[in-house]
Design a protein around this motif. Structure first.
Motif, PDB file in Angstrom:
ATOM      1  N   UNK A  53       0.889  -1.039  -0.473  1.00  0.00           N
ATOM      2  CA  UNK A  53       0.142  -0.430   0.513  1.00  0.00           C
ATOM      3  C   UNK A  53       1.118   1.332   0.079  1.00  0.00           C
ATOM      4  N   UNK A  54       0.491   2.061  -0.680  1.00  0.00           N
ATOM      5  CA  UNK A  54       1.489   3.919  -0.370  1.00  0.00           C
ATOM      6  C   UNK A  54       0.335   4.832  -0.204  1.00  0.00           C
ATOM      7  N   UNK A  55       0.365   5.536   0.783  1.00  0.00           N
ATOM      8  CA  UNK A  55       0.427   6.702   1.685  1.00  0.00           C
ATOM      9  C   UNK A  55       1.324   7.824   0.946  1.00  0.00           C
ATOM     10  N   UNK A  56      -0.047   8.923   1.004  1.00  0.00           N
ATOM     11  CA  UNK A  56       0.825   9.921   0.267  1.00  0.00           C
ATOM     12  C   UNK A  56      -0.300  11.145   1.495  1.00  0.00           C
ATOM     13  N   UNK A  57       0.995  11.681   1.643  1.00  0.00           N
ATOM     14  CA  UNK A  57       0.908  13.173   2.674  1.00  0.00           C
ATOM     15  C   UNK A  57       0.533  14.330   1.868  1.00  0.00           C
ATOM     16  N   UNK A  58      -0.530  14.953   2.069  1.00  0.00           N
ATOM     17  CA  UNK A  58      -0.893  16.322   1.053  1.00  0.00           C
ATOM     18  C   UNK A  58      -0.412  17.337   0.736  1.00  0.00           C
ATOM     19  N   UNK A  59      -0.015  18.378   1.836  1.00  0.00           N
ATOM     20  CA  UNK A  59       0.623  19.381   1.686  1.00  0.00           C
ATOM     21  C   UNK A  59       2.205  19.659   1.472  1.00  0.00           C
ATOM     22  N   UNK A 152      -3.583  -2.125  -8.565  1.00  0.00           N
ATOM     23  CA  UNK A 152      -4.462  -2.794  -7.813  1.00  0.00           C
ATOM     24  C   UNK A 152      -3.203  -2.958  -6.570  1.00  0.00           C
ATOM     25  N   UNK A 153      -3.180  -1.275  -6.165  1.00  0.00           N
ATOM     26  CA  UNK A 153      -2.383  -0.567  -4.902  1.00  0.00           C
ATOM     27  C   UNK A 153      -2.852   0.338  -4.788  1.00  0.00           C
ATOM     28  N   UNK A 154      -3.477   0.073  -3.325  1.00  0.00           N
ATOM     29  CA  UNK A 154      -4.907   0.610  -2.683  1.00  0.00           C
ATOM     30  C   UNK A 154      -3.755   1.784  -2.482  1.00  0.00           C
ATOM     31  N   UNK A 155      -4.272   3.173  -2.175  1.00  0.00           N
ATOM     32  CA  UNK A 155      -3.574   4.319  -1.901  1.00  0.00           C
ATOM     33  C   UNK A 155      -4.785   5.410  -1.586  1.00  0.00           C
ATOM     34  N   UNK A 156      -3.783   5.669  -0.110  1.00  0.00           N
ATOM     35  CA  UNK A 156      -4.344   6.983   1.106  1.00  0.00           C
ATOM     36  C   UNK A 156      -3.978   7.910   0.881  1.00  0.00           C
ATOM     37  N   UNK A 157      -3.767   9.101   1.115  1.00  0.00           N
ATOM     38  CA  UNK A 157      -4.045  10.351   2.203  1.00  0.00           C
ATOM     39  C   UNK A 157      -3.847  10.706   3.058  1.00  0.00           C
ATOM     40  N   UNK A 158      -2.803  10.558   3.914  1.00  0.00           N
ATOM     41  CA  UNK A 158      -3.119  11.038   4.830  1.00  0.00           C
ATOM     42  C   UNK A 158      -2.137  12.109   5.497  1.00  0.00           C
ATOM     43  N   UNK A 159      -2.552  12.685   6.304  1.00  0.00           N
ATOM     44  CA  UNK A 159      -2.899  13.914   6.034  1.00  0.00           C
ATOM     45  C   UNK A 159      -3.096  15.062   7.430  1.00  0.00           C
ATOM     46  N   UNK A 160      -2.014  16.077   7.550  1.00  0.00           N
ATOM     47  CA  UNK A 160      -2.878  16.167   8.767  1.00  0.00           C
ATOM     48  C   UNK A 160      -3.718  17.764   8.438  1.00  0.00           C
ATOM     49  N   UNK A 161      -3.957  17.889   7.453  1.00  0.00           N
ATOM     50  CA  UNK A 161      -5.195  19.110   7.149  1.00  0.00           C
ATOM     51  C   UNK A 161      -6.342  17.944   7.698  1.00  0.00           C
ATOM     52  N   UNK A 162      -7.307  19.240   8.027  1.00  0.00           N
ATOM     53  CA  UNK A 162      -8.932  18.646   7.983  1.00  0.00           C
ATOM     54  C   UNK A 162      -9.762  18.246   7.199  1.00  0.00           C
ATOM     55  N   UNK A 163     -10.471  17.648   6.899  1.00  0.00           N
ATOM     56  CA  UNK A 163     -11.101  17.043   5.955  1.00  0.00           C
ATOM     57  C   UNK A 163     -11.542  17.840   4.767  1.00  0.00           C
ATOM     58  N   UNK A 164     -12.379  18.980   5.607  1.00  0.00           N
ATOM     59  CA  UNK A 164     -13.540  19.773   5.042  1.00  0.00           C
ATOM     60  C   UNK A 164     -11.982  21.258   4.288  1.00  0.00           C
TER      61      UNK A 164
END
Length: 284
Positions: A53-59, A152-164
């Motif tokens: 699996x792969x996790x990306x930060x956003x900012x 087929x690689x699950x990808x997440x956005x893992x961020x300290x920013x709030x959902x909105x």
């Protein structure tokens, strides 16, 4: 930890396949093949074919928001928040943290002149302008994320920013992830503690020893590395002097041509998978 200037990404964990390979990821990965591991810990013997699996930060990774946040914090937010005569924190102390926890950190280590509600309202007001009008998406990010998911690689956005704030970015740029994991929705301390990553990886159906995380801040890199995920840090203008040594590798980011970063992600996912399957580490 190795630092790359945009050439070959360092070998991840084990294996010797070439980072010049252009496949986004193996098509055999499936999150449904992986049993959940309790408490965010990796399964001792992940089954062959278990998802990587792969996790990306956003900012600062997917969007160039840190350029604007750093300027706003130095010039507008911190001067209004801190009491006269209070020292000013180095931005690396707070970058990558959830903004509610930034206030708690400042109140503990510095003298603040506003309450938490006023502080968070100031951040929300700034965020509306930054995400709604100013940020740009990393070149090629949307098709790269789509390619990973299609393979087929699950990808997440893992961020300290709030959902909105996150939803503004997703809507503006047409981004889609298998999981969006904001720190405000995690029942525990956010970055630099590892729990947010451990839970996101588990919710993706993965294990931390078969996960790749992409980060840019000292706090984010420490959180990802502490979780046990293979951690790729991006080096850009906004973090030129930040300590990213906790990462497994550091990639110099060209925002107009970020292929070195994408190659590093492809290479690490492939090599982690092959290290478990027992292959030679070379794709045919």
């Amino acid at each position: 930890m190795s630092e790359s200037s945009g050439g070959d990404a360092a070998d991840s964990r084990s294996g010797t396949d070439s980072p010049d390979a252009t496949d986004a990821a193996d098509t055999t990965d499936s999150a449904s093949d992986v049993p959940d591991s309790a408490g965010g810990s990796a399964a001792e013997h992940p089954p062959e074919g278990a998802a990587v699996v792969v996790c990306f930060d956003m900012d600062g990774v997917l969007v160039d928001s840190e350029d604007y946040w750093h300027a706003a914090e130095r010039e507008e937010i911190l001067p209004r928040v801190l009491a006269d005569g209070s020292p000013t924190p180095d931005l690396d102390e707070v970058t990558g943290m959830y903004y509610g926890e930034i206030y708690d950190y400042l109140a503990e280590h510095y003298e603040v002149a506003v309450d938490k509600d006023e502080f968070m309202a100031l951040y929300d007001e700034t965020a509306e302008d930054i995400y709604g009008e100013r940020v740009e998406l990393l070149a090629g990010a949307r098709p790269f994320v789509d390619d990973l998911r299609d393979a087929g690689v699950p990808v997440a956005l893992v961020s300290s920013s709030p959902r909105d704030w996150i939803e503004v970015v997703l809507d503006r740029f047409g981004l889609a992830f298998d999981l969006v994991a904001p720190a405000e929705e995690f029942d525990g301390p956010g970055k630099p503690e590892p729990g947010l990553y451990e839970e996101a990886i588990r919710d993706l159906g993965g294990t931390v020893d078969r996960a790749v995380a992409v980060e840019d801040s000292e706090n984010g890199v420490r959180a990802a590395a502490r979780s046990g995920a293979y951690t790729i840090a991006v080096r850009d203008d906004h973090n030129a002097d930040s300590d990213l040594s906790a990462a497994d590798e550091v990639v110099a980011l060209d925002r107009d041509d970020p292929e070195a970063l994408y190659r590093a992600v492809r290479h690490s996912t492939r090599t982690i998978r092959e290290s478990v399957s027992g292959s030679s580490g070379r794709s045919g």
